[in-house]
Design a protein around this motif. Structure first.
Motif, PDB file in Angstrom:
ATOM      1  N   LYS A 249      -2.389  -0.665   3.834  1.00  0.00           N
ATOM      2  CA  LYS A 249      -2.985   0.489   3.164  1.00  0.00           C
ATOM      3  C   LYS A 249      -4.273   0.947   3.834  1.00  0.00           C
ATOM      4  O   LYS A 249      -4.903   1.905   3.375  1.00  0.00           O
ATOM      5  CB  LYS A 249      -3.231   0.157   1.692  1.00  0.00           C
ATOM      6  CG  LYS A 249      -4.146  -1.041   1.444  1.00  0.00           C
ATOM      7  CD  LYS A 249      -4.177  -1.416  -0.029  1.00  0.00           C
ATOM      8  CE  LYS A 249      -5.070  -2.614  -0.289  1.00  0.00           C
ATOM      9  NZ  LYS A 249      -5.075  -3.015  -1.708  1.00  0.00           N
ATOM     10  N   ASN A 250      -4.703   0.237   4.898  1.00  0.00           N
ATOM     11  CA  ASN A 250      -5.881   0.606   5.700  1.00  0.00           C
ATOM     12  C   ASN A 250      -7.209   0.424   4.967  1.00  0.00           C
ATOM     13  O   ASN A 250      -8.220   0.971   5.381  1.00  0.00           O
ATOM     14  CB  ASN A 250      -5.778   2.042   6.235  1.00  0.00           C
ATOM     15  CG  ASN A 250      -4.705   2.157   7.297  1.00  0.00           C
ATOM     16  OD1 ASN A 250      -4.415   1.186   8.000  1.00  0.00           O
ATOM     17  ND2 ASN A 250      -4.080   3.328   7.393  1.00  0.00           N
TER      18      ASN A 250
ATOM     19  N   GLY B 251       0.791  -1.222   0.000  1.00  0.00           N
ATOM     20  CA  GLY B 251       0.000   0.000   0.000  1.00  0.00           C
ATOM     21  C   GLY B 251       0.823   1.272   0.000  1.00  0.00           C
ATOM     22  O   GLY B 251       0.404   2.277   0.577  1.00  0.00           O
ATOM     23  N   LEU B 252       1.970   1.268  -0.659  1.00  0.00           N
ATOM     24  CA  LEU B 252       2.813   2.466  -0.695  1.00  0.00           C
ATOM     25  C   LEU B 252       2.220   3.511  -1.638  1.00  0.00           C
ATOM     26  O   LEU B 252       1.549   3.173  -2.621  1.00  0.00           O
ATOM     27  CB  LEU B 252       4.231   2.093  -1.130  1.00  0.00           C
ATOM     28  CG  LEU B 252       4.954   1.090  -0.212  1.00  0.00           C
ATOM     29  CD1 LEU B 252       6.382   0.864  -0.706  1.00  0.00           C
ATOM     30  CD2 LEU B 252       4.955   1.572   1.226  1.00  0.00           C
ATOM     31  N   PRO B 253       2.423   4.790  -1.365  1.00  0.00           N
ATOM     32  CA  PRO B 253       1.826   5.858  -2.180  1.00  0.00           C
ATOM     33  C   PRO B 253       2.216   5.734  -3.654  1.00  0.00           C
ATOM     34  O   PRO B 253       3.366   5.465  -3.988  1.00  0.00           O
ATOM     35  CB  PRO B 253       2.397   7.141  -1.558  1.00  0.00           C
ATOM     36  CG  PRO B 253       2.747   6.755  -0.157  1.00  0.00           C
ATOM     37  CD  PRO B 253       3.187   5.317  -0.225  1.00  0.00           C
TER      38      PRO B 253
ATOM     39  N   ASP C 161     -13.537   1.482  -5.948  1.00  0.00           N
ATOM     40  CA  ASP C 161     -12.095   1.737  -5.994  1.00  0.00           C
ATOM     41  C   ASP C 161     -11.771   2.547  -7.246  1.00  0.00           C
ATOM     42  O   ASP C 161     -11.981   2.074  -8.368  1.00  0.00           O
ATOM     43  CB  ASP C 161     -11.335   0.403  -6.011  1.00  0.00           C
ATOM     44  CG  ASP C 161      -9.852   0.592  -5.747  1.00  0.00           C
ATOM     45  OD1 ASP C 161      -9.259   1.534  -6.322  1.00  0.00           O
ATOM     46  OD2 ASP C 161      -9.280  -0.198  -4.969  1.00  0.00           O
TER      47      ASP C 161
ATOM     48  N   ARG D   9     -13.591  -0.367  -2.064  1.00  0.00           N
ATOM     49  CA  ARG D   9     -12.646  -0.283  -0.947  1.00  0.00           C
ATOM     50  C   ARG D   9     -13.410  -0.429   0.370  1.00  0.00           C
ATOM     51  O   ARG D   9     -14.384   0.278   0.601  1.00  0.00           O
ATOM     52  CB  ARG D   9     -11.884   1.039  -0.964  1.00  0.00           C
ATOM     53  CG  ARG D   9     -10.890   1.158  -2.101  1.00  0.00           C
ATOM     54  CD  ARG D   9     -10.075   2.449  -1.999  1.00  0.00           C
ATOM     55  NE  ARG D   9      -9.086   2.545  -3.070  1.00  0.00           N
ATOM     56  CZ  ARG D   9      -8.194   3.522  -3.187  1.00  0.00           C
ATOM     57  NH1 ARG D   9      -8.187   4.523  -2.287  1.00  0.00           N
ATOM     58  NH2 ARG D   9      -7.342   3.530  -4.182  1.00  0.00           N
TER      59      ARG D   9
ATOM     60  N   HIS E 252     -12.793   0.005   4.183  1.00  0.00           N
ATOM     61  CA  HIS E 252     -11.806   0.642   5.052  1.00  0.00           C
ATOM     62  C   HIS E 252     -11.839   0.097   6.474  1.00  0.00           C
ATOM     63  O   HIS E 252     -12.916  -0.064   7.054  1.00  0.00           O
ATOM     64  CB  HIS E 252     -12.036   2.154   5.095  1.00  0.00           C
ATOM     65  CG  HIS E 252     -11.767   2.834   3.784  1.00  0.00           C
ATOM     66  ND1 HIS E 252     -12.673   2.830   2.755  1.00  0.00           N
ATOM     67  CD2 HIS E 252     -10.685   3.530   3.343  1.00  0.00           C
ATOM     68  CE1 HIS E 252     -12.169   3.497   1.719  1.00  0.00           C
ATOM     69  NE2 HIS E 252     -10.962   3.927   2.057  1.00  0.00           N
TER      70      HIS E 252
END
Length: 559
Positions: A97-98, A52-54, A355, A87, A89
């Motif tokens: 990535k939450n 989940g990196l930007p 998403d 998504r 959450h």
């Protein structure tokens, strides 16, 4: 606390299942190219997407979509051509990535059905009072409404154990209460609400906690290798009425998925997991009760026992004037009890929305038909073929057909055989084979046993060349050494004499020597025949065929 059978006479259990299955036979994860393996060193099969990196963008695994379409076709679902990912959450370390990428109100597969055949002790778990007009009315009402959910929650939340309002698409005739047959067995239809695709979370290990739970743990470890694993979730309608029906449903689903080759379906390793939703209502009452969700049901026994305990617990609370709360509970197998974990989250807590990084799916007719063409023979079809073409017992056929590896071994062994010889092969595969593998600590692929050896032993047994006890000895010998059964039998002098000319003198000698027992038989005491057969076997030094001795003795005594 009352026993389950006592509770179910007064209360009706309403059960729905959420069954999560990892697609372990794929090579890569759902939205990235990371290797799909849980046996490597922790956190070695990861990348910016599954962490989940930007800026990391997901790419769907086409093969995984084929797998879920096959799963839907095999469970009689309607394949939805238009669907999309959402998504979901939540804030927990197992998803960096939450949010979890899952499907929204429309899944790839919707509105399916599997029929369960319930027999023996399992059928006895459903009381006689559960087969009547009142139960038909209450079952129909269960389909019409939700279990305490608002319309917005039912619309947005795709995993409520079958308790969704406003999603129709079922033939209400399929809701008929099953009819118990003379032998006590019955067949019950279980509707499938949906099968949706999502990604699995990371594996968390709580060190020092009780029963592997975070409460009281000294530390928690996270392995993100599992994060992003393609996972399908099957959600049933609340059509199950006993813990045994729930267990049988999951067993049947496991056999189907194994036949499809989409997963190893290992409950021990966690690649197939189940959550159970259960509520109670008085028999004949059309209103649905408040449900609880059970976690940690990681075996068929845990599924049955966890549901059975929770049914009895809820009955005890309700009969004492208490209230059942909608909550998630944890099954503790060592203490055989459920304990409260948390209040059940609602759709608003998850903040579902489409998403933006994944385009909607539009499955073509060609894609769906391609998946259909790749479907193998499913377990029920294979079972029926064994019964119809080979004439073997239905129970044996079902057990063999449920394991693709065993079925392939059986079919090679039974090639060209039928009738008594085919049934004898089935007996060996169902009884001797698993007993040997368990004792040796092996799986079938590791054994030196060959199908032609089993076929040869079956022919010896079917022709009465050796006894069943000798057959057990020969099976173990050939499985351990790889030798031919004929050679083992001859080397050990096991081959039985069946020729009447050779056995008749022994029978005459025994009847003359045991005149008193012979007269007892003639006077009506047929049990003494076993003694006379034993005397014949002793006189022949166990070389005579006991079945043939039995026949010759009866003929002489009844002449």
């Amino acid at each position: 606390m009352k026993e389950l059978n006592e509770v179910l006479r007064d209360w009706e259990a309403v059960i729905g299942l959420e069954i999560h299955t990892e697609l372990t036979t794929l090579e890569t994860k759902m939205f990235c190219g990371c290797k799909l393996s849980h046996d490597d060193e922790p956190n070695t099969n990861v990348c910016p997407v599954c962490l989940g990196l930007p800026g990391a963008l997901p790419v769907p695994n086409k093969r995984a979509i084929e797998y879920i379409v096959k799963a839907g076709l095999a469970t009689n679902c309607e394949i939805q051509k238009h669907s999309m990912f959402y998504r979901k959450h939540y804030f927990y370390p197992d998803m960096a990535k939450n949010f979890q990428t899952t499907q929204g109100p429309v899944a790839f597969a919707m509105h399916g059905r599997l029929d369960l055949e319930v027999t023996g002790r399992g059928a006895a778990e459903r009381p006689e009072c559960a087969f009547g007009a009142a139960e038909a009315e209450s079952l129909a009402s269960a389909s019409a409404g939700a279990v305490g959910l608002s319309a917005s929650m039912a619309r947005d939340l795709p995993e409520q154990g079958g308790a969704l309002a406003g999603l129709s698409g079922y033939d209400t005739a399929s809701l008929a209460v099953p009819e118990r047959r003379e032998d006590g067995s019955y067949t019950v239809p279980i509707r499938i609400l949906r099968i949706h695709m999502e990604e699995d979370a990371a594996k968390m290990v709580h060190v020092g906690g009780e029963e592997g739970r975070i409460g009281g743990a000294a530390e928690s470890l996270i392995d993100y290798n599992r994060c992003g694993t393609p996972l399908i979730e099957l959600v049933t309608e609340p059509d199950l009425r006993t813990p045994e029906e729930a267990r049988l449903f999951m067993e049947k689903l496991r056999r189907i998925f194994l036949a499809l080759g989409i997963s190893d379906c290992s409950m021990e390793k966690g690649s197939m997991r189940c959550d159970g939703n259960v509520s109670l209502r008085r028999r004949g009452d059309a209103r649905l009760g408040t449900k609880t969700e059970l976690k940690n049901l990681n075996s068929f026994k845990a599924l049955h026992d966890g549901l059975a305990y929770e049914i009895c617990r809820q009955a005890e609370v309700l009969e004492a004037g208490g209230e059942i709360y909608q909550e998630t509970r944890h099954w503790e197998p060592s203490r055989k009890r459920t304990v409260a974990m948390r209040v059940k989250e609602t759709a608003d807590d998850y903040r579902f929305f489409p998403d933006p990084d994944l385009a909607p799916f539009d499955l073509t007719d060609e894609f769906i038909e391609h998946c259909r063409a790749e479907l193998p023979e499913l377990p029920d079809e294979r079972r029926d073929r064994y019964v119809r073409e080979l004439g073997i017992k239905r129970a044996d056929a079902e057990q063999i057909a449920g394991d693709p590896e065993v079925a392939a071994f059986f079919e090679e062994a039974v090639g060209g055989l039928a009738g008594k010889e085919a049934q004898t092969v089935a007996n060996l595969v169902v009884n001797e084979l698993p007993a040997y593998l368990r004792g040796a600590g092996l799986v079938l692929a590791e054994s030196v046993l060959r199908p032609e050896q089993v076929a040869g032993l079956a022919k010896l047994l079917a022709s009465d060349a050796i006894s069943s006890n000798q057959g057990h000895e020969v099976f173990e010998a050939m499985a351990a050494s790889g030798d031919d059964p004929e050679r083992i039998v001859d080397a050990r002098g096991m081959r039985q004499v069946s020729d009447a000319g050779a056995l008749q003198p022994i029978v005459d000698e025994v009847l003359e020597r045991c005149a008193e027992q012979a007269q007892q038989y003639r006077d009506g005491n047929q049990k003494v025949l076993g003694f006379l057969v034993g005397q014949c076997m002793k006189a022949s030094r166990s070389s005579g065929n006991p079945k043939r001795f039995n026949e010759l003795l009866r003929a002489a005594l009844e002449a």
